[in-house]
Design an enzyme around this catalytic site. Structure first.
Site, PDB file in Angstrom:
ATOM      1  N   HIS A  18      -2.119  -5.329 -15.854  1.00  0.00           N
ATOM      2  CA  HIS A  18      -2.810  -4.426 -16.245  1.00  0.00           C
ATOM      3  C   HIS A  18      -3.049  -4.579 -17.583  1.00  0.00           C
ATOM      4  O   HIS A  18      -4.277  -4.265 -18.059  1.00  0.00           O
ATOM      5  CB  HIS A  18      -2.174  -2.989 -15.951  1.00  0.00           C
ATOM      6  N   LYS A  42       2.435  12.338  -4.839  1.00  0.00           N
ATOM      7  CA  LYS A  42       3.756  12.573  -3.779  1.00  0.00           C
ATOM      8  C   LYS A  42       4.577  11.444  -3.568  1.00  0.00           C
ATOM      9  O   LYS A  42       5.747  11.458  -3.405  1.00  0.00           O
ATOM     10  CB  LYS A  42       3.062  13.367  -2.555  1.00  0.00           C
ATOM     11  N   ARG A  91      -7.354 -10.283  -8.607  1.00  0.00           N
ATOM     12  CA  ARG A  91      -6.416 -11.306  -8.465  1.00  0.00           C
ATOM     13  C   ARG A  91      -6.618 -12.705  -7.517  1.00  0.00           C
ATOM     14  O   ARG A  91      -6.389 -13.702  -7.651  1.00  0.00           O
ATOM     15  CB  ARG A  91      -4.825 -10.825  -8.203  1.00  0.00           C
ATOM     16  N   SER A 129       2.499  -4.115  -9.225  1.00  0.00           N
ATOM     17  CA  SER A 129       3.400  -2.922  -9.196  1.00  0.00           C
ATOM     18  C   SER A 129       4.355  -2.864  -8.148  1.00  0.00           C
ATOM     19  O   SER A 129       5.398  -2.504  -8.112  1.00  0.00           O
ATOM     20  CB  SER A 129       2.614  -1.766  -9.366  1.00  0.00           C
TER      21      SER A 129
END
Ligand code: ADP
Length: 158
Positions: A18, A42, A91, A129
């Site tokens: 990022h 959440k 990517r 991530s």
């Protein structure tokens, strides 16, 4: 004309992939708004306010970069922020297929917002991530995968 780009994502957590896309976008635009989507809050691994704090820490010396959160449609946020561009990183071919769907739907909704793609640096092509989260869950060291100063923050929370 003011060229403002929105770089939307979860950044859960922010990675060197990022960071690289954001830094490479700076010379291309007048302003880059890194916008953390709150829709999936959440189920997030790190809380929204912590993700904001880390991004601000990484880019605190860069006046052209703004960090914020949003909920709802990315195109609506772009209109609100007066941004004509959505920035995304690519990517793999899988990223391309995914982004093509979103980009084309966004374009049907708001034709005057352009999605701009930057190819990721080869060394970050496998970095995501979700893999970083797996490493953290299992007690591994993510120092080489996250921006400078962030691994220590992750450890503090750990
Ligand atoms: P999302 O929540 O939309 O999956 P992410 O927070 O994972 O978003 O990523 C936001 C943007 O950063 C996306 O355009 C994604 O393709 C890009 N990105 C993610 N990882 C990398 C990487 N390693 N190199 C380059 N771009 C990346």
């Amino acid at each position: 004309m003011n060229r403002t780009a929105v770089f939307p994502g979860s950044f859960d957590p922010v990675t060197r992939g990022h960071e690289s896309i954001i830094r490479r976008a700076v010379p291309l635009f007048d302003k880059v708004i890194v916008a953390i989507g709150g829709n999936a809050e959440k189920n997030s691994f790190f809380p929204l306010d912590i993700r904001v704090e880390w991004l601000r820490k990484i880019f605190n010396r860069e006046p052209k970069i703004e960090i914020t959160t949003y909920s709802g449609l990315t195109v609506d946020f772009c209109k609100e922020a007066n941004a004509g561009y959505i920035l995304r990183g690519l990517r793999t071919a899988a990223d391309f297929e995914f982004e093509r769907g979103i980009g084309q739907m966004n374009r049907l909704m708001v034709p005057d917002i352009e999605t701009v793609f930057l190819l990721c640096e080869p060394e970050y092509a496998s970095l995501s991530s979700s893999i970083v989260r797996d490493i953290i869950r299992n007690g591994g060291d993510v120092k080489q995968f996250v921006p400078k100063g962030i691994a220590v923050e992750i450890r503090k929370r750990g």
